[in-house]
Design a protein around this motif. Structure first.
Motif, PDB file in Angstrom:
ATOM      1  N   UNK A 183      -2.462  11.576  46.016  1.00 51.85           N
ATOM      2  CA  UNK A 183      -1.965  12.860  46.511  1.00 51.85           C
ATOM      3  C   UNK A 183      -0.799  12.590  47.455  1.00 51.85           C
ATOM      4  N   UNK A 184       0.289  13.358  47.285  1.00 52.07           N
ATOM      5  CA  UNK A 184       1.484  13.117  48.094  1.00 52.07           C
ATOM      6  C   UNK A 184       1.490  13.982  49.349  1.00 52.07           C
ATOM      7  N   UNK A 185       2.640  14.036  50.032  1.00 52.66           N
ATOM      8  CA  UNK A 185       2.734  14.722  51.320  1.00 52.66           C
ATOM      9  C   UNK A 185       2.677  16.235  51.188  1.00 52.66           C
ATOM     10  N   UNK A 186       2.811  16.741  49.969  1.00 57.57           N
ATOM     11  CA  UNK A 186       2.676  18.182  49.744  1.00 57.57           C
ATOM     12  C   UNK A 186       1.280  18.553  49.247  1.00 57.57           C
ATOM     13  N   UNK A 231       9.309  14.173  34.178  1.00 62.03           N
ATOM     14  CA  UNK A 231      10.547  14.749  34.715  1.00 62.03           C
ATOM     15  C   UNK A 231      10.244  16.058  35.442  1.00 62.03           C
ATOM     16  N   UNK A 232       9.392  16.876  34.852  1.00 66.49           N
ATOM     17  CA  UNK A 232       9.013  18.127  35.507  1.00 66.49           C
ATOM     18  C   UNK A 232       8.270  17.871  36.808  1.00 66.49           C
ATOM     19  N   UNK A 233       7.430  16.839  36.804  1.00 70.65           N
ATOM     20  CA  UNK A 233       6.659  16.516  38.006  1.00 70.65           C
ATOM     21  C   UNK A 233       7.585  16.135  39.166  1.00 70.65           C
ATOM     22  N   UNK A 234       8.589  15.319  38.862  1.00 75.51           N
ATOM     23  CA  UNK A 234       9.551  14.912  39.895  1.00 75.51           C
ATOM     24  C   UNK A 234      10.335  16.112  40.399  1.00 75.51           C
ATOM     25  N   UNK A 268      10.672  17.548  44.253  1.00 78.53           N
ATOM     26  CA  UNK A 268      11.957  17.744  44.927  1.00 78.53           C
ATOM     27  C   UNK A 268      12.100  19.176  45.444  1.00 78.53           C
ATOM     28  N   UNK A 269      11.639  20.115  44.643  1.00 74.94           N
ATOM     29  CA  UNK A 269      11.716  21.515  45.059  1.00 74.94           C
ATOM     30  C   UNK A 269      10.871  21.752  46.307  1.00 74.94           C
ATOM     31  N   UNK A 270       9.660  21.141  46.346  1.00 75.90           N
ATOM     32  CA  UNK A 270       8.797  21.278  47.524  1.00 75.90           C
ATOM     33  C   UNK A 270       9.433  20.609  48.739  1.00 75.90           C
TER      34      UNK A 270
END
Length: 693
Positions: A284-287, A464-467, A471-473
């Motif tokens: 799980x990342x920072x978002x 690609x969609x995941x990245x 980036x949007x977040x």
């Protein structure tokens, strides 16, 4: 015929190397042949395997199947005591929901068994024997149907595979019939037709469709050509057929350094028509978004396969293991984790366990009440002592002590019960639904009929969609913010540094302070103990639950027995009540986790990947240029200690200078650094040439 049978049995027992103590009386000649076959207290065997073989042979002659009922290990981890029983031991319970379609029962609570233990010299000795069965024994000619007697020898496996290939995927029953013709009699075969069918189906899972192997190879070579840090490994059988495969892209490898402290692993998602489970390592990342740390396709879900997969993945991550891992309740996974990741904190998926309640307990007349009480014990027990009390009360009231599924769960309670696992950091992941959310993401691109070739083509689009979503977040957290709901300085502190998603979590805890009230406090040596009572909704009624918060004035440490911070990395409402009570306006840095911050430049975002439109990313190009130069310098300088020390000193000087420029110069300075980045690179390149010369 009877004498012939005796002779065969005696010859078969001669290989067990049975040794008897000197104090054991010799068998009288007047005893019947049956007495000679029976186990007796005091019998000694060279090994545990010999003991099992002896009792199973006795069971085959008498007409019952033998199982290993229980065993106990000593402090050294070796088995010291074991009980071998008739397979009819235990009580039957029906889990069928349809009263007109009941499953066959085999359990009769049979007490026939032997108990054995290890002696001081390492040999096994029978300690106790119970002969009486409470059911009818089958005739010896039917014992070949016992599961323990159905053995698939390597020669048979080879014959099945050869026949299956030579006859263009013939039906398994024909494959078995050919073996039956060779054997002449079915009684001479050590297995049944179902065993043949199961094995053939298992072997066929290793085969790929037309173009699949080529597609996999081409995709991996393409990815490695784009970035040499792309990792993949294939596991082939003795004939060169693909069994298992693991791959991790370069971005995921670097992201693991940021967020790889907690990982979930799951194999429940099938992505292709070959029935090869797709498995994913997910964090799980920072978002709070799922982030992929590696993918695999495996042909089997046994311990050997998982050991290969985990070892390969660990090697990919430079032998840096996660601190904690979440899986579903699977013994083969558990065995593999203990082998590859010794000492790691391993927990089971709570959601998967609770989902099994209807299947495992529906047969009880008071099922609904049992389910409610069990959920109460699991979810509402604040401490381990509370759980033990609720669990024991439930089992005593409904006579659940003999339910083997519940017994195993209780024995492994440290792997799944919240009260036992909340003292460790899990980044808020309580189930493997993190992996399942990753699967839901792939669902937009593949389905159960997707071939491996198609999957490889769609995998890149999915990533690609995941990245892009990440980036949007990042952009939203940088450009916008959630307004504060209070005037407390600590809320503003978290608003400034946390991503939007994680600030919302803190804000929810702050808002929940409304339901908390300081009941009492007590000064104890170096800390103050606060009792915080919270109004908790249970069903349609409110219940007051006390929580204990300890505050250490000297260090500004705050600890609550709800353990939310330890578990999720977010300060709980009870701790917030105490901090506000103590008028703390500046939260210590230890309670502001790096992994939730929005203002960190994370290296994995600079890694070159084919699905990242890297050609337009100047920062990424500079990062690649520097990385290549650093690698060259490291290769040259590592051969000589003086050169190594010289480079380390130079690099430290450069690092300090760059950090000083970053902190002092501000935005204008950073722009100037970007303009002069080529000069910096040329300087490092010059260092490389100096070392080489």
């Amino acid at each position: 015929m009877e004498e012939c049978s005796k002779k065969k049995l005696e010859d078969s027992y001669s290989s067990f190397n049975v040794v008897e103590d000197n104090h054991f009386e010799e068998i009288e000649d007047t005893r019947s042949a049956k007495k000679e076959w029976e186990p007796k207290t005091g019998m000694v065997f060279d090994s545990f395997d010999n003991l099992v073989q002896f009792y199973r042979s006795y069971g085959n002659k008498m007409g019952f199947e033998v199982i290993i009922r229980s065993s106990k290990k000593g402090d050294d981890g070796e088995v010291k005591y074991a009980t071998l029983t008739c397979s009819c031991t235990g009580k039957s319970s029906s889990n069928s929901r349809n009263a007109f379609k009941m499953h066959p029962m085999t359990k009769t609570d049979c007490k026939a068994r032997i108990g054995a233990s290890v002696r001081f010299d390492g040999k096994w000795q029978i300690c106790s024997v119970v002969f009486n069965h409470n059911h009818e024994l089958c005739s010896p000619d039917k014992t070949r149907y016992f599961k323990s007697n159905r053995i698939m020898h390597p020669s048979l496996k080879r014959k099945f595979e050869v026949n299956d290939r030579a006859k263009a995927r013939t039906r398994p029953n024909k494959n078995f019939n050919s073996l039956l013709v060779e054997a002449a009699e079915a009684e001479d075969l050590p297995l049944v037709q179902k065993d043949c069918e199961n094995y053939i189906e298992k072997v066929r899972r290793l085969r790929l469709g037309a173009g699949d192997a080529s597609a996999i190879q081409k995709y991996f070579l393409k990815m490695q050509n784009e970035n040499s840090n792309f990792f993949y490994i294939m596991d082939l059988d003795e004939e060169g057929l693909l069994k298992n495969v693991l791959w991790v892209d370069a971005r995921s490898r670097v992201a693991f350094k940021e967020f790889g402290d907690v990982v979930t692993f799951d194999t429940t998602y099938l992505t292709n028509k070959y029935d090869m489970p797709f498995c994913a390592f997910v964090g799980v990342d920072h978002h709070g978004h799922s982030i992929l740390f590696g993918c695999g396709l495996i042909s089997n879900e046994d311990t050997e396969t998982f050991v290969w997969l985990f070892q390969s993945w660990l090697a990919c991550m430079l032998n840096c293991a996660p601190k904690a891992i979440i899986t579903d309740q699977d013994k083969t996974m558990q065995n593999a984790i203990e082998i590859v990741f010794p000492g790691i904190r391993h927990r089971w998926c709570l959601w998967h366990i609770m989902k099994k309640l209807p299947e495992k307990l529906r047969g009880y007349s008071e099922y609904e009440y049992i389910k409610f009480s069990l959920q109460n014990a699991v979810y509402d027990s604040l401490t381990r002592e509370e759980f033990e009390e609720h669990w024991n009360s439930l089992c005593d009231k409904h006579n659940l002590q003999d339910n083997h599924w519940l017994l195993r769960l209780y024995n492994e309670r440290q792997r799944w019960v919240p009260a036992f696992v909340k003292d460790s950091f899990w980044a808020g992941m309580s189930t493997t639904q993190r992996s399942e959310s990753m699967h839901a993401f792939f669902d937009g691109y593949v389905n159960s009929k997707t071939t491996i070739k198609q999957f490889m083509e769609q995998y890149e689009n999915a990533l690609r969609d995941k990245v892009e979503k990440e980036r949007e977040a990042d952009f939203k957290s940088f450009k916008s913010w959630i307004p504060c709901i209070s005037t407390y300085a600590i809320e503003k502190q978290f608003q400034d540094v946390y991503t939007i998603a994680k600030f919302k979590e803190f804000q929810q805890e702050l808002a929940a302070k409304l339901y908390c009230e300081l009941s009492s406090f007590n000064e104890i040596d170096s800390y103050t103990e606060f009792i915080i009572e919270e109004d908790v909704m249970v069903g349609e009624t409110h219940r007051r639950v006390p929580f204990v918060v300890c505050f250490y004035e000297a260090t500004c440490d705050v600890r609550c027995n709800c353990r939310l911070f330890e578990f999720r990395g977010i300060l709980c409402r009870h701790a917030i009540v105490v901090l506000i009570r103590k008028q703390i306006s500046n939260i210590p840095e230890k309670y502001i986790l790096r992994r939730w911050r929005k203002n960190i430049n994370r290296c994995y975002t600079k890694v070159k990947i084919s699905y990242n439109s890297w050609s337009t990313n100047l920062e990424g190009q500079r990062f690649d240029q520097l990385s290549n130069l650093f690698s060259t310098v490291a290769n040259l300088a590592s051969n000589n200690e003086d050169d190594c020390n010289m480079v380390i000193e130079m690099m430290n000087d450069m690092k300090n200078k760059l950090m000083s420029n970053e902190s002092v110069g501000g935005i204008d300075k950073r722009l100037n650094m970007s303009a002069n980045s080529r000069t910096n690179c040329e300087s490092i390149a010059g260092t490389s040439k100096d070392v080489e010369s």
